[in-house]
Scaffold this active site. Sequence first.
Site, PDB file in Angstrom:
ATOM      1  CE  LYS A 105      -3.627   2.436   2.395  1.00 43.16           C
ATOM      2  NZ  LYS A 105      -4.651   2.395   3.430  1.00 43.16           N
TER       3      LYS A 105
ATOM      4  CE  LYS B  39      -6.180   1.818  -0.651  1.00 41.00           C
ATOM      5  NZ  LYS B  39      -6.728   1.834   0.662  1.00 41.00           N
TER       6      LYS B  39
HETATM    7  C1  PBG Z   1      -7.428   3.563   5.355  1.00 41.07           C
HETATM    8  C2  PBG Z   1      -7.757   3.309   3.955  1.00 41.07           C
HETATM    9  C3  PBG Z   1      -7.576   4.195   2.897  1.00 41.07           C
HETATM   10  C4  PBG Z   1      -8.131   3.595   1.779  1.00 41.07           C
HETATM   11  C5  PBG Z   1      -8.606   2.344   2.160  1.00 41.07           C
HETATM   12  N1  PBG Z   1      -8.352   2.163   3.527  1.00 41.07           N
HETATM   13  C6  PBG Z   1      -7.038   5.576   2.853  1.00 41.07           C
HETATM   14  C7  PBG Z   1      -5.742   5.890   3.398  1.00 41.07           C
HETATM   15  O1  PBG Z   1      -4.874   5.034   3.614  1.00 41.07           O
HETATM   16  O2  PBG Z   1      -5.550   7.072   3.675  1.00 41.07           O
HETATM   17  C8  PBG Z   1      -8.184   4.252   0.428  1.00 41.07           C
HETATM   18  C9  PBG Z   1      -9.182   3.738  -0.514  1.00 41.07           C
HETATM   19  C10 PBG Z   1      -9.445   4.611  -1.669  1.00 41.07           C
HETATM   20  O3  PBG Z   1      -8.846   5.678  -1.878  1.00 41.07           O
HETATM   21  O4  PBG Z   1     -10.318   4.210  -2.441  1.00 41.07           O
HETATM   22  N2  PBG Z   1      -6.591   2.776   6.032  1.00 41.07           N
END
Ligand code: PBG
Length: 329
Positions: A198, A251
């Site tokens: 991520k 992601k």
């Molecule tokens: C939070 C989380 C995020 C997303 C999914 N879980 C945002 C972040 O890490 O700030 C993002 C999903 C998206 O942008 O569609 N832990």
Amino acid sequence: MRNTTHRRPRRLRQNASIREMVAENRLKVSQLVEPLFITDFGPAQQNIPSLPGLFRENLEFTLKHIEISLKLGIKSFALFPAIADSLKTSDAKESFNPKGLVPQAVRKIKQTFPEALVITDVALDPYSDQGHDGLVKNGQILNDETIEVLCKMALAQAEAGADFVAPSDMMDGRVGALRQALDEKNYIHTGIISYTAKYASGFYGPFRDALNSAPKFGDKKTYQMDYRNSHEALIEAELDYTEGADVLMVKPGLAYLDVIALLKQNFDIPIAAYNVSGEYAMVKAAAEKNWIDERKVVLEILNSFVRAGADMIFTYHSQAAAQWLQQEP
Ligand code: PBG
């Protein structure tokens, strides 16, 4: 000049039947996971300006939404809670309240639609008054202390009936700790979809609007990955794999197709791609201006994830894509 080889690749492209017969990859509706924004305060259905066509919905509307998705063949749902600011604290304790929004929603969804797969997010940002995924002390994000809270959170979700918990926090060692906590309470069948690679990304903006969860200070670069790196994703994947993750996720998706391919080539468990909020917002904005054909672009994007090696795709385009896939192969 005459073509001097006998190979003419255009032969296999000459009509739709041939193209369909020889297609290397096929996107299936069963690969889609639909993220849902749920809430228990304010109006039953709330617009999210940066995510046109999506809403924060109360439980009743969420159930109606899931019913429609199931009819379209979508079977998996990832829940993201928007809770009242008054419940957000520095210890994020609402995250493991067994009567909180997420456990309640999971129970109701599984009771109403036992065939639906429910995936719950494990991270503190929707519950933290700092908007960070972990506990904060003196401006630092604490790792091991955060994991203790994440374990309690995952247990509350598993107890409510979540099929998979999905740690999106990027703390070190969280997958192993979650697996152990779940197993100790005999939730041996509750799976872990780990947000393995991520990245600290500008593409999460609209999601943070939807949950009002933007960090109150700094950014997430001390825990989310640096987008200049791909081999580092192999380290994260190795750890998550050894610690017991069932699925590895990359992601965001579109700017990270190389990372999806890298993990697919190196690991033999399913790989998920998250087609995140900013990617959805860009497509919607350009389509609204008629600058692109939304249907063509969305199917092309989703197929690119499959081509790169994704087995599952989290996407806000799920309902639209499911409809388009019903219309044509
Ligand atoms: C939070 C989380 C995020 C997303 C999914 N879980 C945002 C972040 O890490 O700030 C993002 C999903 C998206 O942008 O569609 N832990």
